[in-house]
Scaffold this motif. Sequence first.
Motif, short mmCIF file in Angstrom:
data_model
loop_
_atom_site.label_atom_id
_atom_site.label_comp_id
_atom_site.label_asym_id
_atom_site.label_seq_id
_atom_site.Cartn_x
_atom_site.Cartn_y
_atom_site.Cartn_z
N SER A 1 -4.51 4.57 -13.28
CA SER A 1 -5.40 5.35 -12.42
C SER A 1 -6.79 4.73 -12.49
O SER A 1 -7.26 4.36 -13.56
CB SER A 1 -5.45 6.80 -12.90
N HIS A 2 -7.44 4.64 -11.34
CA HIS A 2 -8.73 3.96 -11.26
C HIS A 2 -9.89 4.95 -11.29
O HIS A 2 -9.84 5.99 -10.64
CB HIS A 2 -8.79 3.10 -10.00
N ASP A 3 -10.94 4.59 -12.02
CA ASP A 3 -12.08 5.47 -12.20
C ASP A 3 -13.05 5.44 -11.02
O ASP A 3 -13.81 6.37 -10.82
CB ASP A 3 -12.82 5.14 -13.50
N ASP A 4 -13.02 4.41 -10.19
CA ASP A 4 -13.91 4.31 -9.04
C ASP A 4 -13.10 3.83 -7.83
O ASP A 4 -13.26 2.69 -7.38
CB ASP A 4 -15.06 3.35 -9.34
N PRO A 5 -12.23 4.67 -7.31
CA PRO A 5 -11.30 4.21 -6.28
C PRO A 5 -11.93 3.79 -4.97
O PRO A 5 -11.39 2.95 -4.26
CB PRO A 5 -10.36 5.40 -6.08
N VAL A 6 -13.09 4.32 -4.63
CA VAL A 6 -13.74 3.95 -3.38
C VAL A 6 -14.13 2.48 -3.36
O VAL A 6 -14.23 1.86 -2.31
CB VAL A 6 -14.94 4.89 -3.10
N SER A 7 -14.30 1.89 -4.54
CA SER A 7 -14.71 0.48 -4.60
C SER A 7 -13.63 -0.48 -4.08
O SER A 7 -13.90 -1.66 -3.86
CB SER A 7 -15.09 0.10 -6.03
N VAL B 1 0.86 -1.18 0.00
CA VAL B 1 0.00 0.00 0.00
C VAL B 1 0.89 1.23 0.00
O VAL B 1 1.82 1.34 0.80
CB VAL B 1 -0.92 0.00 1.24
N LEU B 2 0.60 2.16 -0.91
CA LEU B 2 1.28 3.45 -0.97
C LEU B 2 0.35 4.47 -0.34
O LEU B 2 -0.78 4.64 -0.79
CB LEU B 2 1.58 3.84 -2.42
N ASP B 3 0.81 5.16 0.70
CA ASP B 3 -0.10 6.11 1.34
C ASP B 3 0.62 7.35 1.87
O ASP B 3 0.19 7.94 2.84
CB ASP B 3 -0.90 5.44 2.46
N GLU B 4 1.69 7.73 1.20
CA GLU B 4 2.35 8.95 1.63
C GLU B 4 2.46 9.94 0.48
O GLU B 4 1.64 10.82 0.35
CB GLU B 4 3.70 8.63 2.25
N THR C 1 -4.91 0.57 5.67
CA THR C 1 -5.44 1.38 4.57
C THR C 1 -6.24 2.59 5.04
O THR C 1 -6.85 3.29 4.25
CB THR C 1 -6.33 0.54 3.64
N ILE C 2 -6.20 2.89 6.33
CA ILE C 2 -6.98 4.01 6.87
C ILE C 2 -6.57 5.32 6.21
O ILE C 2 -7.41 6.08 5.73
CB ILE C 2 -6.85 4.07 8.41
N GLU C 3 -5.27 5.62 6.18
CA GLU C 3 -4.79 6.86 5.58
C GLU C 3 -5.07 6.87 4.07
O GLU C 3 -5.45 7.88 3.50
CB GLU C 3 -3.30 7.07 5.85
N LEU C 4 -4.87 5.73 3.44
CA LEU C 4 -5.13 5.62 2.00
C LEU C 4 -6.60 5.92 1.70
O LEU C 4 -6.91 6.69 0.80
CB LEU C 4 -4.76 4.23 1.50
N ARG C 5 -7.48 5.35 2.47
CA ARG C 5 -8.91 5.59 2.24
C ARG C 5 -9.26 7.06 2.42
O ARG C 5 -10.03 7.62 1.64
CB ARG C 5 -9.76 4.72 3.15
N LYS C 6 -8.72 7.70 3.46
CA LYS C 6 -8.97 9.14 3.68
C LYS C 6 -8.55 9.94 2.46
O LYS C 6 -9.27 10.82 2.00
CB LYS C 6 -8.21 9.64 4.91
N GLN C 7 -7.37 9.65 1.94
CA GLN C 7 -6.86 10.36 0.77
C GLN C 7 -7.74 10.15 -0.44
O GLN C 7 -8.05 11.07 -1.17
CB GLN C 7 -5.46 9.86 0.46
N VAL C 8 -8.15 8.92 -0.65
CA VAL C 8 -9.00 8.58 -1.79
C VAL C 8 -10.34 9.31 -1.69
O VAL C 8 -10.84 9.85 -2.68
CB VAL C 8 -9.20 7.05 -1.89
N GLU C 9 -10.91 9.35 -0.50
CA GLU C 9 -12.20 10.03 -0.34
C GLU C 9 -12.07 11.53 -0.57
O GLU C 9 -13.00 12.17 -1.06
CB GLU C 9 -12.78 9.73 1.04
N GLN C 10 -10.91 12.12 -0.24
CA GLN C 10 -10.69 13.55 -0.45
C GLN C 10 -10.39 13.89 -1.90
O GLN C 10 -10.84 14.90 -2.42
CB GLN C 10 -9.55 14.06 0.44
N THR C 11 -9.62 13.04 -2.56
CA THR C 11 -9.13 13.37 -3.90
C THR C 11 -9.82 12.60 -5.02
O THR C 11 -9.71 12.97 -6.18
CB THR C 11 -7.63 13.09 -4.01
N ASN C 12 -10.50 11.52 -4.66
CA ASN C 12 -11.10 10.61 -5.65
C ASN C 12 -10.05 10.09 -6.64
O ASN C 12 -10.33 9.88 -7.80
CB ASN C 12 -12.27 11.26 -6.38
N GLN C 13 -8.83 9.89 -6.15
CA GLN C 13 -7.75 9.37 -6.98
C GLN C 13 -7.09 8.19 -6.28
O GLN C 13 -6.85 8.22 -5.08
CB GLN C 13 -6.69 10.43 -7.24
N LEU C 14 -6.79 7.18 -7.06
CA LEU C 14 -6.08 6.00 -6.58
C LEU C 14 -5.36 5.39 -7.77
O LEU C 14 -5.95 5.24 -8.83
CB LEU C 14 -7.06 4.98 -5.98
N ASP C 15 -4.10 5.09 -7.58
CA ASP C 15 -3.29 4.52 -8.64
C ASP C 15 -2.78 3.14 -8.25
O ASP C 15 -2.57 2.86 -7.07
CB ASP C 15 -2.07 5.39 -8.94
#
Length: 157
Positions: free
Chosen positions: A142-148, A44-47, A113-127
């Motif tokens: 890059s994923h089109d529906d990162p919250v999934s 997991v990348l979360d920084e 994945t707590i920090e990762l999820r926070k980032q995804v919810e704020q930016t709607n970006q996940l790679d």
Amino acid sequence: MDSNPFQQVVGYWEEVIEDMEITAAEYREAGWDVVELHPGDVAVLDEEQYGFDVLVPDDEFDQLEAAISNATLNDTEIYRAEQDGFIFALAVIFDSDNEIAVCYPLYYSSENTIELRKQVEQTNQLDTIIRTLSNERAITISHDDPVSFFPEHPGSN
């Protein structure tokens, strides 16, 4: 308790690999070109960058590179399950116009994945960064529906 997280997930991981093979076969039967990736490691990348770092063998990376050279991977389907504090996912990234699909499994700790999820919810970006073991080549998807990629309710296990 074993400190190696893979020992905790190996049985579930094998099921996800089987699911990937079945899913890939269904796409192939429908006439699609499919690349299956078998990661040697998933992190997991979360920084600085948010998402997943997926290490694959060179031959699979070569197949991926060739398959997507003229494709636009703009759709994502995620099949996800939770077991024993881990999330297991099968990502299917595809270009429906060119009928090209890339399938790869992921696993990650719900707690990590707590920090990762926070980032995804704020930016709607996940790679997902898919790279060779030598780290000489990498492809970022890059994923089109990162919250999934995450459970419905934060903090639920």
